[in-house]
Design a protein around this motif. Structure first.
Motif, PDB file in Angstrom:
ATOM      1  N   LEU A 174      -5.448  -5.354   9.634  1.00 36.42           N
ATOM      2  CA  LEU A 174      -4.213  -5.733  10.325  1.00 36.42           C
ATOM      3  C   LEU A 174      -3.770  -7.135   9.921  1.00 36.42           C
ATOM      4  CD1 LEU A 174      -5.044  -4.322  13.868  1.00 36.42           C
ATOM      5  CD2 LEU A 174      -3.245  -3.474  12.354  1.00 36.42           C
ATOM      6  N   PHE A 175      -4.711  -8.055   9.885  1.00 37.30           N
ATOM      7  CA  PHE A 175      -4.391  -9.433   9.499  1.00 37.30           C
ATOM      8  C   PHE A 175      -3.899  -9.495   8.054  1.00 37.30           C
ATOM      9  CE2 PHE A 175      -5.725 -13.441   7.480  1.00 37.30           C
ATOM     10  CZ  PHE A 175      -5.002 -14.347   8.246  1.00 37.30           C
ATOM     11  N   SER A 176      -4.595  -8.814   7.157  1.00 37.57           N
ATOM     12  CA  SER A 176      -4.232  -8.838   5.743  1.00 37.57           C
ATOM     13  C   SER A 176      -2.847  -8.230   5.522  1.00 37.57           C
ATOM     14  CB  SER A 176      -5.272  -8.075   4.912  1.00 37.57           C
ATOM     15  OG  SER A 176      -6.544  -8.658   5.043  1.00 37.57           O
ATOM     16  N   GLY A 177      -2.571  -7.115   6.177  1.00 35.36           N
ATOM     17  CA  GLY A 177      -1.261  -6.477   6.042  1.00 35.36           C
ATOM     18  C   GLY A 177      -0.149  -7.335   6.598  1.00 35.36           C
ATOM     19  N   ASN A 243       4.118  -4.869   9.061  1.00 35.49           N
ATOM     20  CA  ASN A 243       3.305  -4.662   7.862  1.00 35.49           C
ATOM     21  C   ASN A 243       1.816  -4.571   8.165  1.00 35.49           C
ATOM     22  OD1 ASN A 243       5.319  -4.755   5.549  1.00 35.49           O
ATOM     23  ND2 ASN A 243       5.898  -6.540   6.741  1.00 35.49           N
ATOM     24  N   ALA A 244       1.391  -5.181   9.266  1.00 38.55           N
ATOM     25  CA  ALA A 244       0.008  -4.974   9.715  1.00 38.55           C
ATOM     26  C   ALA A 244      -0.214  -3.499  10.020  1.00 38.55           C
ATOM     27  CB  ALA A 244      -0.276  -5.828  10.948  1.00 38.55           C
ATOM     28  N   ILE A 246       1.617  -0.904   8.923  1.00 40.34           N
ATOM     29  CA  ILE A 246       1.789  -0.068   7.730  1.00 40.34           C
ATOM     30  C   ILE A 246       0.522  -0.048   6.884  1.00 40.34           C
ATOM     31  CG2 ILE A 246       2.962   0.085   5.488  1.00 40.34           C
ATOM     32  CD1 ILE A 246       5.507  -0.879   6.907  1.00 40.34           C
ATOM     33  N   PHE A 247       0.039  -1.225   6.523  1.00 41.88           N
ATOM     34  CA  PHE A 247      -1.115  -1.287   5.615  1.00 41.88           C
ATOM     35  C   PHE A 247      -2.380  -0.737   6.260  1.00 41.88           C
ATOM     36  CE2 PHE A 247       0.420  -4.270   2.172  1.00 41.88           C
ATOM     37  CZ  PHE A 247      -0.025  -3.473   1.132  1.00 41.88           C
ATOM     38  N   ALA A 248      -2.614  -1.080   7.507  1.00 40.07           N
ATOM     39  CA  ALA A 248      -3.821  -0.588   8.173  1.00 40.07           C
ATOM     40  C   ALA A 248      -3.794   0.931   8.297  1.00 40.07           C
ATOM     41  CB  ALA A 248      -3.956  -1.239   9.551  1.00 40.07           C
ATOM     42  N   THR A 249      -2.622   1.472   8.638  1.00 38.92           N
ATOM     43  CA  THR A 249      -2.498   2.926   8.788  1.00 38.92           C
ATOM     44  C   THR A 249      -2.733   3.637   7.460  1.00 38.92           C
ATOM     45  OG1 THR A 249      -0.924   2.661  10.604  1.00 38.92           O
ATOM     46  CG2 THR A 249      -0.971   4.802   9.501  1.00 38.92           C
ATOM     47  N   VAL A 250      -2.065   3.170   6.412  1.00 43.52           N
ATOM     48  CA  VAL A 250      -2.223   3.803   5.097  1.00 43.52           C
ATOM     49  C   VAL A 250      -3.679   3.731   4.640  1.00 43.52           C
ATOM     50  CG1 VAL A 250      -1.637   3.608   2.648  1.00 43.52           C
ATOM     51  CG2 VAL A 250       0.156   3.432   4.359  1.00 43.52           C
ATOM     52  N   THR A 251      -4.287   2.558   4.765  1.00 48.63           N
ATOM     53  CA  THR A 251      -5.667   2.379   4.304  1.00 48.63           C
ATOM     54  C   THR A 251      -6.629   3.282   5.066  1.00 48.63           C
ATOM     55  OG1 THR A 251      -5.197   0.072   3.730  1.00 48.63           O
ATOM     56  CG2 THR A 251      -7.509   0.691   3.953  1.00 48.63           C
TER      57      THR A 251
END
Length: 266
Positions: A174-177, A243-244, A246-251
């Motif tokens: 979450l943080f990275s996204g 974006n947290a 989006i990225f966490a969900t996709v990953t």
């Protein structure tokens, strides 16, 4: 809020800042006013994210080695490919969000009924060229923007340790996204301001700009270089949670779907 701050007149501003704009929209249109133009993103974002992560993932497989430089290259390629949907979608969103700006509360006159009607109206008036208004600035924003997006995410996840067996992997994702979203917006925000102004140009029947260079020249001459930060606060506030997620969900979905290894237990 972002679009209204980006395109409001410098000599007769309607809003003093992000929170004043928020208050003004709610008092004038109620809470529904904050969701003006939502139809366009709802129609387009599924396809945009599908294209972005599909192109980026397949391009990474072609390049082979998973390093930040390759993440930037494949992200830029993905950002370029999705412009064909992103540009018309954001044009409709911008026009819908600007509709009624400066009108009296009693005025019920609306040029567009919804996002699809907006695009059809623009197509009838200006053809395909009108539908793709702002395409060059969209490309200028999206290619480096998505390059930085995936590069930042790769650097942060590698630094923090985001393998499925690592501890606190979901907060790290979450943080990275979120930080990837903020970084990409800050890098490309000046291009977004110009894109919004070009796409909003003509609302009310008056065209101010003859192109990108003319828009940049007029904007800087009237408002100085700080014009390129208009609406940045609201954009950054939005960028992190969006974006947290989006990225966490996709990953996480890809981790479970591949079935190659166990997903995170925390």
């Amino acid at each position: 809020i972002q679009v209204r701050l980006q395109v409001q007149r410098f000599d007769k501003p309607l809003y003093r800042g992000t929170f004043h704009c928020f208050q003004s929209i709610v008092s004038f249109y109620y809470v529904a006013g904050l969701y003006k133009g939502i139809g366009s993103p709802m129609m387009g974002l599924t396809f945009i994210n599908g294209i972005v992560f599909g192109v980026q993932g397949n391009a990474m497989r072609l390049l082979g080695e998973d390093i930040p430089t390759h993440q930037f290259i494949t992200g830029a390629a993905a950002g370029t490919m999705q412009c064909i949907i992103c540009c018309p979608m954001e044009l409709a969103k911008t026009r819908m969000q600007m509709q009624g700006t400066g009108q009296k509360k009693s005025s019920s006159k609306k040029l567009y009924k919804n996002s699809l009607d907006c695009l059809l109206h623009i197509y009838r008036q200006e053809g395909l060229r009108g539908i793709n208004r702002g395409m060059v600035t969209t490309l200028v924003r999206e290619a480096p923007g998505f390059g930085m997006y995936f590069w930042t995410y790769a650097v942060l996840t590698q630094s923090l340790g985001c393998e499925p067996n690592d501890s606190y992997v979901i907060p790290k994702l979450l943080f990275s996204g979120g930080m990837a979203g903020i970084t990409s917006w800050i890098v490309t925000y000046p291009a977004d301001v110009i894109k919004s102004r070009l796409q909003a140009d003509g609302v009310g029947g008056v065209n101010q700009y003859n192109g990108i260079a003319d828009c940049v020249r007029h904007s800087v001459r009237k408002e100085g270089y700080m014009v390129f930060t208009r609406g940045l606060t609201s954009t950054v506030m939005r960028a992190f949670p969006v974006n947290a997620a989006i990225f966490a969900t996709v990953t996480l979905v890809l981790t479970y779907a591949r079935g190659e290894e166990e997903g995170p237990k925390d």
